[in-house]
Design a protein around this motif. Structure first.
Motif, PDB file in Angstrom:
ATOM      1  N   GLY A 129      11.325   7.832  -0.570  1.00  0.00           N
ATOM      2  CA  GLY A 129      11.815   8.474   0.642  1.00  0.00           C
ATOM      3  C   GLY A 129      12.573   7.503   1.533  1.00  0.00           C
ATOM      4  O   GLY A 129      13.624   7.840   2.086  1.00  0.00           O
ATOM      5  N   ALA A 130      12.044   6.289   1.649  1.00  0.00           N
ATOM      6  CA  ALA A 130      12.731   5.275   2.455  1.00  0.00           C
ATOM      7  C   ALA A 130      14.063   4.881   1.818  1.00  0.00           C
ATOM      8  O   ALA A 130      15.064   4.676   2.521  1.00  0.00           O
ATOM      9  CB  ALA A 130      11.837   4.047   2.602  1.00  0.00           C
ATOM     10  N   LYS A 131      14.093   4.796   0.502  1.00  0.00           N
ATOM     11  CA  LYS A 131      15.342   4.491  -0.197  1.00  0.00           C
ATOM     12  C   LYS A 131      16.365   5.606   0.014  1.00  0.00           C
ATOM     13  O   LYS A 131      17.564   5.344   0.202  1.00  0.00           O
ATOM     14  CB  LYS A 131      15.088   4.292  -1.690  1.00  0.00           C
ATOM     15  N   PRO A 156       0.802  -1.244   0.000  1.00  0.00           N
ATOM     16  CA  PRO A 156       0.000   0.000   0.000  1.00  0.00           C
ATOM     17  C   PRO A 156       0.828   1.284   0.000  1.00  0.00           C
ATOM     18  O   PRO A 156       0.256   2.368  -0.128  1.00  0.00           O
ATOM     19  CB  PRO A 156      -0.823  -0.119   1.293  1.00  0.00           C
ATOM     20  N   MET A 157       2.137   1.200   0.155  1.00  0.00           N
ATOM     21  CA  MET A 157       2.967   2.401   0.191  1.00  0.00           C
ATOM     22  C   MET A 157       2.952   3.121  -1.155  1.00  0.00           C
ATOM     23  O   MET A 157       2.957   2.486  -2.203  1.00  0.00           O
ATOM     24  CB  MET A 157       4.413   2.054   0.572  1.00  0.00           C
ATOM     25  N   THR A 158       2.943   4.445  -1.082  1.00  0.00           N
ATOM     26  CA  THR A 158       2.988   5.240  -2.301  1.00  0.00           C
ATOM     27  C   THR A 158       4.418   5.301  -2.847  1.00  0.00           C
ATOM     28  O   THR A 158       5.375   4.880  -2.189  1.00  0.00           O
ATOM     29  CB  THR A 158       2.489   6.667  -2.027  1.00  0.00           C
ATOM     30  N   ASP A 159       4.531   5.838  -4.064  1.00  0.00           N
ATOM     31  CA  ASP A 159       5.856   5.956  -4.668  1.00  0.00           C
ATOM     32  C   ASP A 159       6.780   6.835  -3.842  1.00  0.00           C
ATOM     33  O   ASP A 159       7.976   6.552  -3.704  1.00  0.00           O
ATOM     34  CB  ASP A 159       5.737   6.528  -6.082  1.00  0.00           C
ATOM     35  N   TRP A 160       6.220   7.923  -3.293  1.00  0.00           N
ATOM     36  CA  TRP A 160       7.043   8.829  -2.514  1.00  0.00           C
ATOM     37  C   TRP A 160       7.508   8.190  -1.220  1.00  0.00           C
ATOM     38  O   TRP A 160       8.621   8.477  -0.747  1.00  0.00           O
ATOM     39  CB  TRP A 160       6.279  10.119  -2.216  1.00  0.00           C
TER      40      TRP A 160
END
Length: 207
Positions: free
Chosen positions: A57-59, A49-53
């Motif tokens: 952002g996590a990367k 469910p995580m968005t692209d951002w």
């Protein structure tokens, strides 16, 4: 102590630290996504469910965490010799600005190339090529182009060449800052007496 009282010594250290940190950051940033692609876990991550951002952002945070240790070497060097009276206290915030700009560009480029290409080797080569193009190939081509012109309008051309080749290069910026702020005789100077050898401008004072 006499060796570290000279700005040339600190310039050498800062250049080596900066180049190594830039290469490590470029490699880590480019391999962040491609390793998951090669392990076939990237598709599973995109199904969450995580968005692209959120993913990017996590990367980005992961890149900062992996590269933080290597960037600590120049920062610790500056702090130690600032406390020792060999470096002006202004060098640390100036170098941090250069380091943040380099990390932002290399991390952003690594994420982009990692998302665009499937192989880690290709992404790493493209990210390293981006840095070499902006900070090495472009200055060399600009210098060659400017040298081919006649002396007509040479002052304007020299300013433009200086801006592209030196003033816009983060490694050269680090050298300029260190040259102006390192050394026992410069550590105690007030701000209005500090001179910076910028190639693209005649104004070399900090204030």
């Amino acid at each position: 102590y006499s060796v570290f009282a000279q700005n040339e010594t600190h310039m050498g250290f800062i250049v080596v630290y900066t180049i190594i940190a830039a290469v490590v950051t470029s490699i880590y940033a480019a391999t962040n996504i491609t390793t998951e692609k090669e392990a076939r876990s990237w598709e599973l991550l995109l199904c969450t469910p995580m968005t692209d951002w959120h993913v990017l952002g996590a990367k980005f945070v992961g890149i900062l965490r992996r590269c933080a240790v290597i960037w600590l070497f120049p920062v610790v060097h500056i702090i130690l010799f600032t406390l020792g009276g060999c470096i002006h206290a202004l060098l640390l915030p100036m170098y941090l600005l250069v380091a943040i700009s380099m990390v932002s560009l290399l991390a952003g480029g690594g994420l982009y190339f990692g998302a665009r290409f499937r192989r880690t080797t290709t992404a790493v080569m493209m990210n390293l090529g981006l840095a070499l193009t902006l900070w090495l190939a472009l200055p060399i081509c600009t210098a060659m182009l400017m040298s081919s012109y006649s002396h007509y309008g040479r002052d304007v051309l020299d300013k433009a060449a200086g801006f592209v080749t030196v003033d816009s290069n983060p490694v050269c910026q680090s050298v300029i800052f260190t040259k102006a702020l390192a050394g026992a005789r410069k550590a105690e100077k007030p701000l209005d007496e500090l001179d910076f050898d910028w190639e693209g401008t005649r104004n070399d004072r900090v204030l």
